[in-house]
Design a protein around this motif. Structure first.
Motif, PDB file in Angstrom:
ATOM      1  N   ASP A   7      38.805  38.184  26.514  1.00 13.15           N
ATOM      2  CA  ASP A   7      39.906  38.588  25.638  1.00 13.15           C
ATOM      3  C   ASP A   7      39.749  37.831  24.331  1.00 13.15           C
ATOM      4  OD1 ASP A   7      42.344  39.097  24.343  1.00 13.15           O
ATOM      5  OD2 ASP A   7      43.470  39.120  26.227  1.00 13.15           O
ATOM      6  N   ASP A   8      39.785  38.542  23.207  1.00 15.61           N
ATOM      7  CA  ASP A   8      39.612  37.856  21.925  1.00 15.61           C
ATOM      8  C   ASP A   8      40.818  37.017  21.535  1.00 15.61           C
ATOM      9  OD1 ASP A   8      40.996  39.860  19.425  1.00 15.61           O
ATOM     10  OD2 ASP A   8      40.877  40.512  21.502  1.00 15.61           O
ATOM     11  N   GLU A   9      41.965  37.224  22.199  1.00 12.97           N
ATOM     12  CA  GLU A   9      43.160  36.453  21.894  1.00 12.97           C
ATOM     13  C   GLU A   9      43.353  35.357  22.928  1.00 12.97           C
ATOM     14  OE1 GLU A   9      46.347  39.254  21.594  1.00 12.97           O
ATOM     15  OE2 GLU A   9      45.787  39.843  19.562  1.00 12.97           O
ATOM     16  N   GLU A  10      43.356  34.121  22.468  1.00 10.26           N
ATOM     17  CA  GLU A  10      43.481  32.983  23.385  1.00 10.26           C
ATOM     18  C   GLU A  10      44.755  33.023  24.219  1.00 10.26           C
ATOM     19  OE1 GLU A  10      42.923  28.115  23.404  1.00 10.26           O
ATOM     20  OE2 GLU A  10      43.378  29.154  21.530  1.00 10.26           O
ATOM     21  N   HIS A  23      46.718  32.104  42.733  1.00  7.74           N
ATOM     22  CA  HIS A  23      45.852  32.770  43.718  1.00  7.74           C
ATOM     23  C   HIS A  23      44.580  31.932  43.863  1.00  7.74           C
ATOM     24  CE1 HIS A  23      48.400  36.415  43.469  1.00  7.74           C
ATOM     25  NE2 HIS A  23      48.510  36.068  42.201  1.00  7.74           N
ATOM     26  N   PRO A  24      44.643  30.837  44.619  1.00 10.10           N
ATOM     27  CA  PRO A  24      43.532  29.865  44.664  1.00 10.10           C
ATOM     28  C   PRO A  24      42.225  30.412  45.199  1.00 10.10           C
ATOM     29  CG  PRO A  24      45.191  29.392  46.355  1.00 10.10           C
ATOM     30  CD  PRO A  24      45.782  30.426  45.464  1.00 10.10           C
ATOM     31  N   GLN A  25      42.255  31.563  45.868  1.00 10.46           N
ATOM     32  CA  GLN A  25      40.999  32.136  46.360  1.00 10.46           C
ATOM     33  C   GLN A  25      40.154  32.705  45.234  1.00 10.46           C
ATOM     34  OE1 GLN A  25      44.017  33.380  46.630  1.00 10.46           O
ATOM     35  NE2 GLN A  25      44.061  35.549  47.194  1.00 10.46           N
ATOM     36  N   TRP A  26      40.759  32.813  44.036  1.00 10.84           N
ATOM     37  CA  TRP A  26      40.049  33.310  42.867  1.00 10.84           C
ATOM     38  C   TRP A  26      39.772  32.154  41.917  1.00 10.84           C
ATOM     39  CZ3 TRP A  26      38.296  38.223  42.825  1.00 10.84           C
ATOM     40  CH2 TRP A  26      38.884  39.130  43.720  1.00 10.84           C
ATOM     41  N   GLU A  27      38.508  31.924  41.619  1.00  8.06           N
ATOM     42  CA  GLU A  27      38.092  30.833  40.721  1.00  8.06           C
ATOM     43  C   GLU A  27      37.725  31.412  39.354  1.00  8.06           C
ATOM     44  OE1 GLU A  27      34.304  27.803  40.080  1.00  8.06           O
ATOM     45  OE2 GLU A  27      34.459  29.012  41.908  1.00  8.06           O
ATOM     46  N   VAL A  28      38.328  30.864  38.302  1.00 13.35           N
ATOM     47  CA  VAL A  28      37.978  31.291  36.951  1.00 13.35           C
ATOM     48  C   VAL A  28      36.643  30.646  36.580  1.00 13.35           C
ATOM     49  CG1 VAL A  28      38.626  31.288  34.521  1.00 13.35           C
ATOM     50  CG2 VAL A  28      40.386  31.597  36.284  1.00 13.35           C
ATOM     51  N   ALA A  29      35.597  31.470  36.548  1.00 13.10           N
ATOM     52  CA  ALA A  29      34.250  30.964  36.289  1.00 13.10           C
ATOM     53  C   ALA A  29      33.968  30.802  34.804  1.00 13.10           C
ATOM     54  CB  ALA A  29      33.218  31.908  36.903  1.00 13.10           C
ATOM     55  N   GLY A  30      34.761  31.456  33.950  1.00 17.32           N
ATOM     56  CA  GLY A  30      34.534  31.344  32.516  1.00 17.32           C
ATOM     57  C   GLY A  30      35.523  32.173  31.738  1.00 17.32           C
ATOM     58  N   GLU A  31      35.624  31.859  30.445  1.00 15.38           N
ATOM     59  CA  GLU A  31      36.470  32.600  29.521  1.00 15.38           C
ATOM     60  C   GLU A  31      35.658  32.902  28.265  1.00 15.38           C
ATOM     61  OE1 GLU A  31      40.222  30.770  28.688  1.00 15.38           O
ATOM     62  OE2 GLU A  31      40.419  29.959  30.721  1.00 15.38           O
ATOM     63  N   CYS A  32      35.766  34.116  27.767  1.00 19.57           N
ATOM     64  CA  CYS A  32      35.019  34.514  26.576  1.00 19.57           C
ATOM     65  C   CYS A  32      35.946  35.233  25.605  1.00 19.57           C
ATOM     66  CB  CYS A  32      33.854  35.444  26.947  1.00 19.57           C
ATOM     67  SG  CYS A  32      32.603  34.666  28.005  1.00 19.57           S
ATOM     68  N   ALA A  33      35.703  34.999  24.321  1.00 21.01           N
ATOM     69  CA  ALA A  33      36.532  35.602  23.283  1.00 21.01           C
ATOM     70  C   ALA A  33      35.890  36.842  22.679  1.00 21.01           C
ATOM     71  CB  ALA A  33      36.825  34.581  22.190  1.00 21.01           C
ATOM     72  N   SER A  34      34.709  37.218  23.167  1.00 17.78           N
ATOM     73  CA  SER A  34      34.036  38.397  22.615  1.00 17.78           C
ATOM     74  C   SER A  34      33.147  39.025  23.676  1.00 17.78           C
ATOM     75  CB  SER A  34      33.181  38.017  21.404  1.00 17.78           C
ATOM     76  OG  SER A  34      32.073  37.226  21.802  1.00 17.78           O
ATOM     77  N   ALA A  35      32.796  40.284  23.441  1.00 18.40           N
ATOM     78  CA  ALA A  35      31.892  40.980  24.356  1.00 18.40           C
ATOM     79  C   ALA A  35      30.514  40.329  24.350  1.00 18.40           C
ATOM     80  CB  ALA A  35      31.795  42.452  23.960  1.00 18.40           C
ATOM     81  N   ALA A  36      30.060  39.875  23.180  1.00 19.90           N
ATOM     82  CA  ALA A  36      28.737  39.246  23.088  1.00 19.90           C
ATOM     83  C   ALA A  36      28.679  37.969  23.917  1.00 19.90           C
ATOM     84  CB  ALA A  36      28.406  38.944  21.627  1.00 19.90           C
ATOM     85  N   ALA A  37      29.730  37.147  23.827  1.00 16.27           N
ATOM     86  CA  ALA A  37      29.759  35.898  24.601  1.00 16.27           C
ATOM     87  C   ALA A  37      29.808  36.194  26.093  1.00 16.27           C
ATOM     88  CB  ALA A  37      30.959  35.051  24.183  1.00 16.27           C
ATOM     89  N   MET A  56      39.013  44.713  21.216  1.00 16.03           N
ATOM     90  CA  MET A  56      38.497  43.480  20.645  1.00 16.03           C
ATOM     91  C   MET A  56      37.743  43.834  19.365  1.00 16.03           C
ATOM     92  SD  MET A  56      37.174  41.201  23.899  1.00 16.03           S
ATOM     93  CE  MET A  56      35.932  42.398  24.414  1.00 16.03           C
ATOM     94  N   PRO A  57      37.775  42.976  18.355  1.00 11.12           N
ATOM     95  CA  PRO A  57      37.059  43.281  17.110  1.00 11.12           C
ATOM     96  C   PRO A  57      35.547  43.261  17.306  1.00 11.12           C
ATOM     97  CG  PRO A  57      37.960  41.061  17.048  1.00 11.12           C
ATOM     98  CD  PRO A  57      38.503  41.705  18.290  1.00 11.12           C
ATOM     99  N   LYS A  58      34.836  43.918  16.413  1.00  9.61           N
ATOM    100  CA  LYS A  58      33.369  43.995  16.394  1.00  9.61           C
ATOM    101  C   LYS A  58      32.820  44.824  17.544  1.00  9.61           C
ATOM    102  CE  LYS A  58      32.577  39.705  13.837  1.00  9.61           C
ATOM    103  NZ  LYS A  58      31.874  38.420  13.789  1.00  9.61           N
ATOM    104  N   GLU A  59      33.124  44.426  18.771  1.00  5.63           N
ATOM    105  CA  GLU A  59      32.622  45.162  19.931  1.00  5.63           C
ATOM    106  C   GLU A  59      33.736  45.245  20.957  1.00  5.63           C
ATOM    107  OE1 GLU A  59      28.661  45.196  22.829  1.00  5.63           O
ATOM    108  OE2 GLU A  59      29.183  43.399  21.687  1.00  5.63           O
ATOM    109  N   SER A  60      34.129  46.444  21.316  1.00  3.65           N
ATOM    110  CA  SER A  60      35.273  46.621  22.208  1.00  3.65           C
ATOM    111  C   SER A  60      34.914  46.328  23.655  1.00  3.65           C
ATOM    112  CB  SER A  60      35.794  48.055  22.106  1.00  3.65           C
ATOM    113  OG  SER A  60      34.893  48.951  22.741  1.00  3.65           O
TER     114      SER A  60
END
Length: 255
Positions: A7-10, A23-37, A56-60
């Motif tokens: 999500d491009d918005e923090e 929901h502890p069975q789900w682990e957040v492995a990463g966060e990205c602000a763009s499709a490229a990242a 998202m800007p630049k690349e949806s």
């Protein structure tokens, strides 16, 4: 089970991360602000589920989903959207899940339950074809990721507004008035935020409170107090601030 948030918005990522903490069975492995990242992260590590913002800007998000659909076994994708540019019905037709912002805990729990069931039962064989069919049905992205349309939510209905039909846009607090032929529609987004998604070749900022369609420029005049007024082809007049006078003149000259 590993989750990637895109999500491009923090604030959107933060809200979803806090909601997933229940929901502890789900682990957040990463966060990205763009499709490229997100694409780079997915090349390095595997995840089970991607919460993917559509706009998202630049690349949806649809562009990222299109590339992921080429994988033999793409991760599960839950599309997240606040403005519903792409019709929710399309997700449902292809049996893909989505979250409409703002979502509640019950809706998120339902989504996670569906995803967990698919992963546990290895019912992923039909997911990749469904994802490919969905992205193949979507219109090509506008140049540089600019929006073609917005969807306005009102009680009991969603109306898609083509941006090419918008004559000019006017700030109204946290909303934008979309001036169309013979009517005006309120869209819930600040004008400065919406401007990021408008093609500058088609829309020109003339005032902190106004953006005008390039084809609407007719003439500009100076009124008694030294301020500027722009006459539009639709018959409306819009104030032009001194800061944006040169841009308005350039557009008139180009016309």
């Amino acid at each position: 089970m590993r989750v990637l948030l895109v999500d491009d918005e923090e604030p959107g990522r933060i809200n979803l991360r806090y909601a997933l903490a229940r929901h502890p069975q789900w682990e957040v492995a990463g966060e990205c602000a763009s499709a490229a990242a997100a694409r780079e992260l997915l090349a390095r590590q595997e995840v089970d589920l991607v919460f993917l913002d559509v706009q998202m800007p630049k690349e949806s998000g649809i562009d990222l989903a299109r590339s992921l659909s080429a994988m033999a076994e793409p991760p599960l994708i839950v599309f997240v959207t606040a403005y519903n540019v792409y019709a929710i019905e399309a997700f449902e037709v292809h049996a893909l899940d989505y979250l409409l912002k703002p979502f509640d805990d019950a809706r998120l729990a339902q989504t996670l339950e569906r995803a967990a069931a698919m992963l546990a039962q290895r019912q992923l064989a039909g997911f990749a074809p469904a994802l490919r069919a969905y992205v193949a049905a979507q219109p090509p992205a506008a140049p540089a990721g600019y929006w073609h349309q917005v969807s306005v939510r009102s009680i009991g209905r969603i109306e898609c507004i083509r941006l090419e039909d918008v004559q000019w846009l006017e700030a109204d607090g946290n909303y934008v008035k979309l001036h169309l032929e013979k009517r005006c529609v309120l869209y819930r987004m600040p004008l400065s935020r919406l401007e990021e998604h408008l093609d500058p070749a088609r829309f020109v900022r003339v005032h902190r409170r106004a953006i005008v369609g390039a084809e609407q420029f007719s003439s500009m005049s100076v009124v008694g107090d030294g301020s500027y007024l722009l006459a539009l082809r639709c018959g409306d007049t819009v104030a032009v601030s001194e800061r944006h006078v040169e841009a308005a003149r350039a557009r008139l000259g180009a016309g």
